[in-house]
Design an enzyme around this catalytic site. Sequence first.
Site, PDB file in Angstrom:
ATOM      1  N   GLY A  67       0.786  -1.233   0.000  1.00 50.27           N
ATOM      2  CA  GLY A  67       0.000   0.000   0.000  1.00 50.27           C
ATOM      3  C   GLY A  67       0.819   1.286   0.000  1.00 50.27           C
ATOM      4  N   TRP A 118       2.397   2.853  -2.509  1.00 49.81           N
ATOM      5  CA  TRP A 118       2.008   3.734  -3.617  1.00 49.81           C
ATOM      6  C   TRP A 118       0.586   4.268  -3.392  1.00 49.81           C
ATOM      7  CZ3 TRP A 118       3.667   2.975  -9.353  1.00 49.81           C
ATOM      8  CH2 TRP A 118       5.062   2.879  -9.418  1.00 49.81           C
ATOM      9  N   ASP A 130      -4.396  -6.084  -5.872  1.00 52.56           N
ATOM     10  CA  ASP A 130      -3.203  -6.922  -5.707  1.00 52.56           C
ATOM     11  C   ASP A 130      -3.645  -8.348  -5.393  1.00 52.56           C
ATOM     12  OD1 ASP A 130       0.017  -6.086  -5.048  1.00 52.56           O
ATOM     13  OD2 ASP A 130      -0.615  -8.119  -4.521  1.00 52.56           O
ATOM     14  N   ASP A 147      -6.456 -10.991  -8.927  1.00 51.67           N
ATOM     15  CA  ASP A 147      -5.491 -10.981 -10.030  1.00 51.67           C
ATOM     16  C   ASP A 147      -5.995 -10.012 -11.101  1.00 51.67           C
ATOM     17  OD1 ASP A 147      -4.048 -11.577 -12.334  1.00 51.67           O
ATOM     18  OD2 ASP A 147      -4.000 -13.733 -11.935  1.00 51.67           O
ATOM     19  N   ASP A 169       3.038  -0.847 -10.259  1.00 49.30           N
ATOM     20  CA  ASP A 169       4.342  -1.277  -9.744  1.00 49.30           C
ATOM     21  C   ASP A 169       4.356  -2.804  -9.771  1.00 49.30           C
ATOM     22  OD1 ASP A 169       6.826  -0.940  -8.544  1.00 49.30           O
ATOM     23  OD2 ASP A 169       6.018  -0.842  -6.516  1.00 49.30           O
ATOM     24  N   LYS A 181       6.137  -0.079 -13.887  1.00 50.31           N
ATOM     25  CA  LYS A 181       7.476  -0.637 -13.705  1.00 50.31           C
ATOM     26  C   LYS A 181       7.712  -1.640 -14.823  1.00 50.31           C
ATOM     27  CE  LYS A 181       8.370  -3.378 -10.101  1.00 50.31           C
ATOM     28  NZ  LYS A 181       8.563  -3.350  -8.641  1.00 50.31           N
TER      29      LYS A 181
END
Length: 264
Positions: free
Chosen positions: A55, A57, A75, A91, A132, A172
């Site tokens: 958590g 971000w 997540d 997912d 990310d 990312k």
Amino acid sequence: MSKRWFQAHQRDTWRRQARSKGYRARSAFKLKQIQEKFHLIREGDLVFDVGCHPGGWTQVAVEETGPNGLVIGIDLLASAPVEGAQMVTGDVTDSTSQQQILELLQEGMKVDGTLLPQGEQEQRLFNTIVSDISPRLTGQYDRDQAISLELVAMVFDFTLPLLAPGGAFVTKIFQGTGIEGIVKAAKQRFSRVQRFSPDASRNSSSEVFLVCKNKLPLPKKGSRDKSVAQELDLHLESEGIIQPKKDELSGEIKSGFRRIPKKE
Ligand SMILES: C[S@@+](CC[C@H](N)C(=O)[O-])C[C@H]1O[C@@H](n2cnc3c(N)ncnc32)[C@H](O)[C@@H]1O
């Protein structure tokens, strides 16, 4: 001083800073530094945080959007609640979790729990998507990098239709084979695409962040009928990294714009 020692020292420094400022993860500083440079999130924005656990971000995104914004996170792992955000455990590539995200978006709930006025609800799209996301690493770099690239392509494909024109996207990405395919596909969909390594991740790994600004109302010509995942495959095929896929019906081998007839 060994490189490994230096990298571990850097990571500890960011971890200590994160703890002292109340962030759940040192990665929070990566988004802070991306935000300082690119100003991707604005007050009142609707933000989607992909791969949000634990958590860090999300905390930064909530600070930036303020009380009139909304941050939705997803997540595989459950996170402790972050005030001002709604987090889904699931997912991002799975249709059930995707449906949950769509429902949250349609509900158009503000962080204070009030619903947006009727009529505004359907139009609501994310202003910014921050990702990310990282697969569970096996330690085999080539394999991890390939899985991560595929995951990033899937995130693009699910989230782009939910991003408002003009919106921003940051993800990312691990440096290596095929990354150019993702960059190329992003450039077809955003007017500005840049790679950026925040200080908080420099020296620590081969990760880099792809910062995409100003989503175009439509992808550029040549990309309108393709997904990012398909464009990535075409790139990998053209580089000879993967085999062209066979057309299930005709048995012909399809490779980009070139059709190679099936050999008897
Ligand atoms: C580096 S961590 C994210 C850290 C987070 N940004 C923070 O600041 O707290 C990467 C996350 O991606 C998540 N992830 C990997 N694959 C996923 C998937 N298919 N769907 C959702 N999350 C995924 C992992 O569970 C992991 O928590």
